[in-house]
Design a protein around this motif. Structure first.
Motif, PDB file in Angstrom:
ATOM      1  N   PRO A  90       0.801  -1.233   0.000  1.00  0.00           N
ATOM      2  CA  PRO A  90       0.000   0.000   0.000  1.00  0.00           C
ATOM      3  C   PRO A  90       0.830   1.278   0.000  1.00  0.00           C
ATOM      4  O   PRO A  90       0.499   2.241  -0.706  1.00  0.00           O
ATOM      5  CB  PRO A  90      -0.832  -0.121   1.285  1.00  0.00           C
ATOM      6  CG  PRO A  90      -0.923  -1.585   1.534  1.00  0.00           C
ATOM      7  CD  PRO A  90       0.398  -2.134   1.099  1.00  0.00           C
ATOM      8  N   ARG A  94       2.854   1.517  -3.518  1.00  0.00           N
ATOM      9  CA  ARG A  94       1.948   1.875  -4.617  1.00  0.00           C
ATOM     10  C   ARG A  94       1.449   3.311  -4.483  1.00  0.00           C
ATOM     11  O   ARG A  94       1.424   4.063  -5.466  1.00  0.00           O
ATOM     12  CB  ARG A  94       0.775   0.898  -4.638  1.00  0.00           C
ATOM     13  CG  ARG A  94      -0.249   1.161  -5.745  1.00  0.00           C
ATOM     14  CD  ARG A  94      -1.355   0.145  -5.660  1.00  0.00           C
ATOM     15  NE  ARG A  94      -1.971   0.148  -4.339  1.00  0.00           N
ATOM     16  CZ  ARG A  94      -2.586  -0.911  -3.808  1.00  0.00           C
ATOM     17  NH1 ARG A  94      -2.643  -2.044  -4.478  1.00  0.00           N
ATOM     18  NH2 ARG A  94      -3.126  -0.820  -2.604  1.00  0.00           N
ATOM     19  N   ASN A  95       1.059   3.707  -3.277  1.00  0.00           N
ATOM     20  CA  ASN A  95       0.533   5.054  -3.094  1.00  0.00           C
ATOM     21  C   ASN A  95       1.600   6.119  -3.259  1.00  0.00           C
ATOM     22  O   ASN A  95       1.310   7.240  -3.697  1.00  0.00           O
ATOM     23  CB  ASN A  95      -0.121   5.177  -1.715  1.00  0.00           C
ATOM     24  CG  ASN A  95      -1.510   4.569  -1.684  1.00  0.00           C
ATOM     25  OD1 ASN A  95      -1.818   3.671  -2.472  1.00  0.00           O
ATOM     26  ND2 ASN A  95      -2.347   5.033  -0.796  1.00  0.00           N
ATOM     27  N   THR A  96       2.844   5.800  -2.906  1.00  0.00           N
ATOM     28  CA  THR A  96       3.927   6.761  -3.127  1.00  0.00           C
ATOM     29  C   THR A  96       4.118   7.008  -4.619  1.00  0.00           C
ATOM     30  O   THR A  96       4.228   8.154  -5.067  1.00  0.00           O
ATOM     31  CB  THR A  96       5.240   6.246  -2.517  1.00  0.00           C
ATOM     32  OG1 THR A  96       5.062   6.055  -1.112  1.00  0.00           O
ATOM     33  CG2 THR A  96       6.368   7.236  -2.744  1.00  0.00           C
ATOM     34  N   VAL A 126       1.904   6.418  -7.097  1.00  0.00           N
ATOM     35  CA  VAL A 126       0.716   7.066  -7.656  1.00  0.00           C
ATOM     36  C   VAL A 126       0.658   8.534  -7.238  1.00  0.00           C
ATOM     37  O   VAL A 126       0.344   9.419  -8.038  1.00  0.00           O
ATOM     38  CB  VAL A 126      -0.556   6.324  -7.208  1.00  0.00           C
ATOM     39  CG1 VAL A 126      -1.807   7.111  -7.619  1.00  0.00           C
ATOM     40  CG2 VAL A 126      -0.601   4.930  -7.810  1.00  0.00           C
ATOM     41  N   GLY A 127       0.971   8.809  -5.971  1.00  0.00           N
ATOM     42  CA  GLY A 127       0.913  10.183  -5.481  1.00  0.00           C
ATOM     43  C   GLY A 127       1.879  11.104  -6.197  1.00  0.00           C
ATOM     44  O   GLY A 127       1.522  12.220  -6.595  1.00  0.00           O
ATOM     45  N   LEU A 151      -1.797  10.683  -0.102  1.00  0.00           N
ATOM     46  CA  LEU A 151      -1.873   9.302  -0.582  1.00  0.00           C
ATOM     47  C   LEU A 151      -0.897   8.397   0.160  1.00  0.00           C
ATOM     48  O   LEU A 151      -1.215   7.246   0.468  1.00  0.00           O
ATOM     49  CB  LEU A 151      -1.590   9.247  -2.088  1.00  0.00           C
ATOM     50  CG  LEU A 151      -2.783   9.491  -3.010  1.00  0.00           C
ATOM     51  CD1 LEU A 151      -2.348   9.462  -4.466  1.00  0.00           C
ATOM     52  CD2 LEU A 151      -3.863   8.448  -2.771  1.00  0.00           C
ATOM     53  N   GLY A 185      -1.893   5.098   2.381  1.00  0.00           N
ATOM     54  CA  GLY A 185      -1.267   3.791   2.239  1.00  0.00           C
ATOM     55  C   GLY A 185      -0.672   3.290   3.540  1.00  0.00           C
ATOM     56  O   GLY A 185      -0.782   2.107   3.880  1.00  0.00           O
ATOM     57  N   GLU A 217      -3.474  11.911   8.662  1.00  0.00           N
ATOM     58  CA  GLU A 217      -3.872  12.405   7.346  1.00  0.00           C
ATOM     59  C   GLU A 217      -4.381  13.839   7.431  1.00  0.00           C
ATOM     60  O   GLU A 217      -4.101  14.665   6.560  1.00  0.00           O
ATOM     61  CB  GLU A 217      -4.951  11.496   6.755  1.00  0.00           C
ATOM     62  CG  GLU A 217      -4.433  10.141   6.290  1.00  0.00           C
ATOM     63  CD  GLU A 217      -5.534   9.324   5.642  1.00  0.00           C
ATOM     64  OE1 GLU A 217      -6.400   9.912   4.963  1.00  0.00           O
ATOM     65  OE2 GLU A 217      -5.534   8.094   5.821  1.00  0.00           O
TER      66      GLU A 217
END
Length: 258
Positions: free
Chosen positions: A142, A145-147, A149-150, A184, A188, A249
């Motif tokens: 998580p 991937r989020n790093t 995508v972000g 993001l 994650g 967050e």
């Protein structure tokens, strides 16, 4: 048109109020339920086996071990996934990004117990780190991937503007791309931490400690109070970690996205 605008504003305000209410209510409910279950476990008429497991020192020790596993996993996941994800967004490294994502996906797709046991059989070790390292591998996807995508979702115009005022590629990454990817990345991390808390209940298979020992003891010896107490503590810890992730967050995300 006025009605439509008013409805939109009301919905947005209601959503924000509901989120704030959840952030206040969730930890309170968890603390009350866990405290009630622990009080019941400590004050009931326990037999010798139950008394050995349901005492303040034993419950604190198991919870502390579980928390240490979770914190160690979080440090490893952030220390590996965020730098690796940032590197994989660079133009020269993008062709190999699917390879690393596939490896991380395999780690999460495989049964958690299988990953832990295979690592134990491969190393012939046991204890804390034999639980932490496989759980970190299991929880890596998580954040990685989020790093990626972000960072890839950052508006190219902002990157061009940064370069236009003389920023180096490294400065653009650390001062523009990573800060904008924080929401993001934190989402994650929140997912990874909840996965880590749940998976840490399996650490007892390799003598890693944690609340899984109470759950296993209660199940094997048919001591329902021990089983229930261990399970409630594990669930409560997972919910508190999830709440902490939600708070992070809100606190560390860009103000414009709050």
């Amino acid at each position: 048109m006025t009605t439509t605008v008013d409805k939109g504003f009301t919905t947005e305000s209601g959503s924000r109020r509901a989120e704030r209410a959840r952030l206040l209510v969730q930890p309170a409910v968890v603390v009350v339920v866990v405290a009630a279950v622990v009080a019941w476990a400590l004050l009931r008429d326990n037999d010798a086996i139950e008394a050995q497991n349901l005492n303040a020192a034993r419950l604190l020790e198991a919870t502390w071990q579980h928390l240490l596993i979770t914190v160690a996993v979080a440090v490893i996941v952030v220390g590996v996934a965020v730098p690796l994800g940032a590197v994989l967004t660079r133009s020269w490294a993008r062709p190999v990004a699917p390879v690393f994502l596939t490896i991380a996906n395999i780690g999460q797709a495989a049964p958690a117990l299988g990953v832990i046991v295979l690592f134990f059989l491969w190393t012939q070790w046991d204890g804390f780190w034999v639980a932490v390292l496989p759980i970190a591998f299991y929880s890596l996807l998580p954040v990685l991937r989020n790093t990626i995508v972000g960072i890839n979702s950052v508006d190219p115009a902002l990157i061009d503007a940064g370069r236009g005022i003389g920023m180096s590629g490294r400065a653009v990454l650390f001062r523009i791309e990573l800060p904008l990817a924080v929401p993001l990345i934190l989402a994650g991390l929140r997912t990874s931490l909840v996965l880590a808390v749940g998976t840490a209940t399996l650490a007892f298979f390799v003598n890693g400690g944690g609340l899984g020992e109470l759950i296993d003891t209660g199940y094997k010896l048919n001591r329902v109070p021990v089983l229930v107490t261990g399970a409630i503590l594990a669930v409560g810890l997972a919910l508190l970690i999830d709440w902490l992730g939600a708070v992070m967050e809100r606190v560390f995300g860009p103000r414009g996205l709050a």
